[in-house]
Design a protein around this motif. Sequence first.
Motif, short mmCIF file in Angstrom:
data_model
loop_
_atom_site.label_atom_id
_atom_site.label_comp_id
_atom_site.label_asym_id
_atom_site.label_seq_id
_atom_site.Cartn_x
_atom_site.Cartn_y
_atom_site.Cartn_z
N GLY A 5 -16.65 102.15 -33.99
CA GLY A 5 -16.75 101.63 -35.26
C GLY A 5 -17.23 102.44 -36.13
O GLY A 5 -17.79 103.63 -35.94
N LEU A 6 -17.07 102.35 -37.50
CA LEU A 6 -17.38 103.40 -38.68
C LEU A 6 -18.88 103.11 -38.74
O LEU A 6 -19.44 101.92 -38.98
N SER A 7 -19.53 104.15 -39.09
CA SER A 7 -21.14 104.25 -39.64
C SER A 7 -21.14 103.64 -41.02
O SER A 7 -20.16 103.42 -41.65
N GLU A 8 -22.56 103.45 -41.09
CA GLU A 8 -22.87 103.18 -42.71
C GLU A 8 -22.33 104.50 -43.56
O GLU A 8 -22.35 105.47 -42.94
N THR A 9 -22.02 104.19 -44.85
CA THR A 9 -21.94 105.32 -45.76
C THR A 9 -23.12 106.11 -46.03
O THR A 9 -24.25 105.52 -46.28
N VAL A 47 -17.43 107.60 -33.67
CA VAL A 47 -17.57 108.44 -32.43
C VAL A 47 -16.45 108.19 -31.75
O VAL A 47 -15.85 106.99 -31.25
N VAL A 48 -15.55 109.32 -31.26
CA VAL A 48 -14.63 109.13 -30.32
C VAL A 48 -14.67 110.19 -29.31
O VAL A 48 -15.80 110.30 -28.80
N ALA A 49 -13.72 110.95 -28.91
CA ALA A 49 -13.90 111.91 -28.02
C ALA A 49 -14.16 113.10 -28.79
O ALA A 49 -13.48 114.29 -28.79
N GLY A 50 -15.28 113.17 -29.56
CA GLY A 50 -15.66 113.82 -30.47
C GLY A 50 -16.14 113.12 -31.68
O GLY A 50 -16.60 112.07 -31.58
N THR A 51 -16.11 113.48 -32.78
CA THR A 51 -16.45 112.83 -33.98
C THR A 51 -15.43 112.89 -35.00
O THR A 51 -14.80 114.16 -35.44
N MET A 52 -14.99 111.78 -35.60
CA MET A 52 -13.80 111.43 -36.58
C MET A 52 -14.86 111.33 -38.01
O MET A 52 -15.81 110.36 -37.99
N TYR A 53 -14.73 111.83 -38.83
CA TYR A 53 -15.36 112.12 -40.10
C TYR A 53 -14.41 111.40 -41.32
O TYR A 53 -13.35 111.83 -41.28
N PHE A 54 -14.91 110.73 -42.10
CA PHE A 54 -14.21 109.98 -43.27
C PHE A 54 -15.18 110.56 -44.53
O PHE A 54 -16.33 110.28 -44.70
N ILE A 55 -14.46 111.24 -45.18
CA ILE A 55 -15.38 111.82 -46.37
C ILE A 55 -14.68 111.86 -47.75
O ILE A 55 -13.67 112.29 -47.77
N HIS A 66 -9.95 111.05 -50.34
CA HIS A 66 -10.70 110.69 -49.05
C HIS A 66 -9.97 111.47 -47.86
O HIS A 66 -8.58 111.69 -47.61
N LEU A 67 -10.90 112.28 -47.15
CA LEU A 67 -10.37 113.09 -46.10
C LEU A 67 -10.77 112.45 -44.64
O LEU A 67 -11.85 111.69 -44.44
N LEU A 95 -15.06 104.03 -49.00
CA LEU A 95 -14.48 104.91 -48.06
C LEU A 95 -14.28 103.94 -46.68
O LEU A 95 -15.30 103.23 -45.92
N THR A 96 -13.04 103.64 -46.50
CA THR A 96 -12.78 102.83 -45.44
C THR A 96 -11.61 103.69 -44.12
O THR A 96 -11.36 104.70 -44.54
#
Length: 98
Positions: A5-9, A47-55, A66-67, A95-96
């Motif tokens: 899941g996504l972390s807090e902003t 967190v996946v097989a590494g880290t996905m960032y939503f910025i 949004h990246l 940010l979603t």
Amino acid sequence: MMTGGLSETKPATPEIQQLVNQVKPQFQSQANTNCADFTAIVYKTQVVAGTMYFIKVQVSDGEYVHLKVFESLPHENTGPSLVGFQTGKTRDDPLTYF
């Protein structure tokens, strides 16, 4: 945080800004634009097989993008890659996942 899941902003850190700086050329190429300003504002992680960032990144007065940036595990020795982006965002847009 729930696995996957996504972390807090969170407010952007110098490390997040460095990540954004590394993918700026990829963004400019894919979006066919040139950004004088490219400032990270807030971010979430997944967190996946590494880290996905939503910025959330400010690209001009009142204009944001949004990246979605993937950073692989350290042993893979690859730099961050721009997976996707959304343009036409405002400072207030949440940010979603995308």
